[in-house]
Motif scaffolding. Structure first.
Motif, PDB file in Angstrom:
ATOM      1  N   CYS A 156       0.836  -1.380   0.033  1.00 33.89           N
ATOM      2  CA  CYS A 156      -0.006  -0.076  -0.023  1.00 33.89           C
ATOM      3  C   CYS A 156       0.760   1.335   0.046  1.00 33.89           C
ATOM      4  N   PHE A 157       0.589   2.124  -0.764  1.00 32.10           N
ATOM      5  CA  PHE A 157       0.897   3.657  -0.676  1.00 32.10           C
ATOM      6  C   PHE A 157      -0.156   4.486  -0.370  1.00 32.10           C
ATOM      7  N   PHE A 178      -1.821  -1.315  -3.829  1.00 31.91           N
ATOM      8  CA  PHE A 178      -3.133  -0.507  -3.729  1.00 31.91           C
ATOM      9  C   PHE A 178      -2.425   0.910  -3.580  1.00 31.91           C
ATOM     10  N   VAL A 179      -3.218   2.067  -3.654  1.00 33.12           N
ATOM     11  CA  VAL A 179      -2.797   3.470  -3.308  1.00 33.12           C
ATOM     12  C   VAL A 179      -3.908   3.669  -2.424  1.00 33.12           C
ATOM     13  N   ILE A 180      -3.881   4.453  -1.398  1.00 37.11           N
ATOM     14  CA  ILE A 180      -4.902   5.099  -0.769  1.00 37.11           C
ATOM     15  C   ILE A 180      -4.647   6.648  -0.924  1.00 37.11           C
ATOM     16  N   PHE A 181      -5.888   7.367  -1.328  1.00 33.19           N
ATOM     17  CA  PHE A 181      -5.882   8.977  -1.658  1.00 33.19           C
ATOM     18  C   PHE A 181      -6.539   9.278  -0.420  1.00 33.19           C
ATOM     19  N   ASP A 227      -8.001  16.826   1.424  1.00 35.78           N
ATOM     20  CA  ASP A 227      -8.621  17.737   2.235  1.00 35.78           C
ATOM     21  C   ASP A 227     -10.136  17.481   2.313  1.00 35.78           C
ATOM     22  N   ASP A 228     -10.675  17.132   1.155  1.00 37.50           N
ATOM     23  CA  ASP A 228     -12.181  16.840   0.979  1.00 37.50           C
ATOM     24  C   ASP A 228     -12.317  15.534   1.806  1.00 37.50           C
ATOM     25  N   GLU A 229     -11.220  14.597   1.611  1.00 37.68           N
ATOM     26  CA  GLU A 229     -11.423  13.210   2.456  1.00 37.68           C
ATOM     27  C   GLU A 229     -11.586  13.360   3.821  1.00 37.68           C
ATOM     28  N   LEU A 230     -10.446  14.207   3.946  1.00 41.10           N
ATOM     29  CA  LEU A 230     -10.384  14.362   5.411  1.00 41.10           C
ATOM     30  C   LEU A 230     -11.656  15.035   6.238  1.00 41.10           C
ATOM     31  N   GLU A 231     -12.289  16.030   5.385  1.00 39.49           N
ATOM     32  CA  GLU A 231     -13.482  16.495   5.980  1.00 39.49           C
ATOM     33  C   GLU A 231     -14.695  15.662   5.992  1.00 39.49           C
ATOM     34  N   LYS A 232     -14.594  14.585   5.118  1.00 38.78           N
ATOM     35  CA  LYS A 232     -15.577  13.461   5.102  1.00 38.78           C
ATOM     36  C   LYS A 232     -15.372  12.356   5.831  1.00 38.78           C
ATOM     37  N   GLN A 233     -14.213  12.397   6.445  1.00 39.37           N
ATOM     38  CA  GLN A 233     -13.706  11.255   7.176  1.00 39.37           C
ATOM     39  C   GLN A 233     -13.636  10.162   6.590  1.00 39.37           C
ATOM     40  N   ILE A 234     -13.173   9.852   5.039  1.00 50.36           N
ATOM     41  CA  ILE A 234     -13.131   8.864   4.251  1.00 50.36           C
ATOM     42  C   ILE A 234     -11.824   8.873   3.496  1.00 50.36           C
ATOM     43  N   VAL A 235     -11.455   7.638   2.958  1.00 48.39           N
ATOM     44  CA  VAL A 235     -10.498   7.563   2.214  1.00 48.39           C
ATOM     45  C   VAL A 235     -10.606   6.921   0.845  1.00 48.39           C
ATOM     46  N   THR A 236      -9.983   6.975  -0.388  1.00 49.30           N
ATOM     47  CA  THR A 236     -10.394   6.215  -1.449  1.00 49.30           C
ATOM     48  C   THR A 236      -9.302   5.190  -1.678  1.00 49.30           C
ATOM     49  N   ILE A 237      -9.628   3.792  -1.622  1.00 52.01           N
ATOM     50  CA  ILE A 237      -8.481   2.929  -2.122  1.00 52.01           C
ATOM     51  C   ILE A 237      -8.729   2.496  -3.383  1.00 52.01           C
ATOM     52  N   LYS A 238      -7.389   2.581  -4.083  1.00 54.36           N
ATOM     53  CA  LYS A 238      -7.587   2.250  -5.555  1.00 54.36           C
ATOM     54  C   LYS A 238      -6.687   0.872  -5.848  1.00 54.36           C
ATOM     55  N   ASN A 239      -7.309  -0.037  -6.482  1.00 53.06           N
ATOM     56  CA  ASN A 239      -6.534  -1.266  -7.013  1.00 53.06           C
ATOM     57  C   ASN A 239      -5.659  -0.912  -8.094  1.00 53.06           C
ATOM     58  N   MET A 240      -4.292  -1.069  -7.995  1.00 48.26           N
ATOM     59  CA  MET A 240      -3.579  -0.341  -9.039  1.00 48.26           C
ATOM     60  C   MET A 240      -3.479  -1.414 -10.353  1.00 48.26           C
ATOM     61  N   GLU A 241      -4.071  -2.674 -10.084  1.00 46.47           N
ATOM     62  CA  GLU A 241      -3.754  -3.680 -11.252  1.00 46.47           C
ATOM     63  C   GLU A 241      -5.149  -3.569 -12.044  1.00 46.47           C
TER      64      GLU A 241
END
Length: 426
Positions: free
Chosen positions: A332-333, A383-386, A389-403
């Motif tokens: 994970c990055f 995987f990359v976790i994005f 500031d928008d994610e922080l405000e919503k208290q979420i993250v986006t996880i992307k499968n790089m393959e």
């Protein structure tokens, strides 16, 4: 002047250390299956340890050791091989008193020899070795050989040749020694200066000379096998019978020697027959040394062992085009972009993932998003976790499968649990 590593040493860089670790871990797994246990000895010893344990007449002691005096005037030597140090430790720590003999030991370590560097043979070399001390059963000889062969085969090597010989017991060796002196003495002046000395001190080592190996007298030298007494012959036959039972092929070579006085009975070498390996084909060598423990002041204790050069093992794998299965991908990055609060949360996320045993990394160069994604690609991140500031405000993250390119939004508090599920599914 640019600083460089000393001649005969090399840097093992991260892209290669993973291969070393794979090989070392495979060896450790095999040792555990054979119920051998690791021993670690000092990188330097009192010089006398190697003078006794290797032999005053050997090239190692006379020409190749790195020896120095400490501030107390004591002569110390960087270890040139492992057996003597293990034998010293065996005696000093009274391992001979164990009720579970033989004591079956293995070691990894750097060894130091001042010799001409060449491919696969450096002045600082890395060695794996095995010592089994406390049994004179020929079955333990076969076990030690089997262990060495198992290591090479388990890593995929096929172009192997096992060569064995018997040096006999003390009586057989003395008879052979006398025959060697009688045979070579007429040619004394034709031999190199080292062999002239060996003829008086340890004539068996004349057979192992690289300078005089093409001398006609070498071809007609008396074989040790001719001088084996009944006991020694029976011992050798039993070792061969055990190897046959384990379906381990071998060649008997009466010129294979171990040149120290306390070596006896079984001697062996394992060689690579792969095309392109080079003129020096030996991968490992070993033998029985029933007089060694006594040299260090211990009781008469039989022993057998071998040393295996790891550089030569890796070279053999390369020559036979065997790929070492090393996984260099990052799990994970964490890509954080935006305010310092986001940066703090990214550092926190990386820490939480690592505490859960998940391999994770992040950006430490203050790159923009595009630069961070390039870094994730270079690290082969699964995987990359994005996190912005928008994610922080919503208290979420986006996880992307790089393959696959699939993306998933997850609550920030559930990063670890959700990520574990994704890893299991990928």
């Amino acid at each position: 002047m640019a600083m460089k590593a000393p001649r005969g040493t090399v840097d093992i860089l991260p892209e290669d250390t993973a291969k070393w670790q794979y090989v070392e871990n495979k060896i450790k797994e095999i040792c555990e299956a054979y119920y051998y246990h690791e021993i670690r000895t000092p990188i330097f010893e009192h010089t006398e340890v190697f003078q006794r344990g290797v032999g005053d007449s050997t090239d190692i002691v006379q020409k190749e050791m790195y020896t120095f005096e400490d501030r107390g005037g004591r002569s110390l030597t960087l270890r040139p091989e492992g057996t003597a140090a293990v034998a010293r430790a065996f005696v000093e720590n009274k391992l001979f008193g164990s009720p579970n003999l033989p004591e079956k030991l293995y070691y990894f370590g750097s060894m130091f020899r001042y010799e001409r560097p060449q491919k696969g043979r450096m002045r600082q070399l890395n060695q794996f070795g095995v010592e089994a001390m406390g049994s004179e059963d020929p079955a333990i000889d076969a076990e030690v050989i089997d262990l060495a062969m198992h290591i090479y085969r388990s890593l995929g090597l096929k172009s192997l040749k096992l060569v064995i010989n018997s040096l006999g017991d003390k009586e057989s060796r003395q008879a052979h020694r006398d025959a060697l002196v009688t045979h070579f003495d007429p040619y004394r002046e034709e031999l190199c200066s080292d062999c002239q000395s060996r003829l008086d001190n340890n004539p068996l080592r004349v057979l192992d000379c690289k300078k005089d190996r093409d001398h006609p007298a070498m071809k007609t030298a008396p074989s040790i096998l001719t001088y084996l007494n009944e006991k020694s012959q029976a011992y050798f036959e039993q070792v061969k019978a055990y190897l046959d039972a384990m379906d381990i092929s071998y060649t008997v070579d009466p010129n294979l020697v171990r040149g120290l006085d306390y070596y006896n009975h079984t001697a062996f070498e394992i060689m690579s027959e792969a095309d392109g390996f080079g003129a020096i084909t030996t991968l490992a060598g070993g033998g029985r040394y029933d007089g060694l423990i006594n040299e260090f002041g211990g009781p008469n204790t039989p022993g057998i062992g071998f040393g295996m050069g790891l550089e030569r093992l890796l070279m053999a794998l390369q020559v036979e085009n065997i790929e070492i299965p090393v996984d260099t991908k990052l799990d994970c990055f964490v890509a954080g972009f935006g305010s310092e609060k986001v940066r703090t949360e990214a550092v926190k996320a990386v820490h939480q993932l690592r505490m859960a045993g998940i391999q994770a990394d992040t950006d430490y160069q203050h790159r923009k998003m595009k630069g961070q994604l390039k870094a994730a690609d270079r690290l082969k991140a699964r995987f990359v976790i994005f996190l912005g500031d928008d994610e922080l405000e919503k208290q979420i993250v986006t996880i992307k499968n790089m393959e696959s390119g699939d993306q998933k939004e997850v609550p920030m508090k559930d990063i670890v649990s959700e990520f574990k599920v994704l890893l299991e599914e990928s």
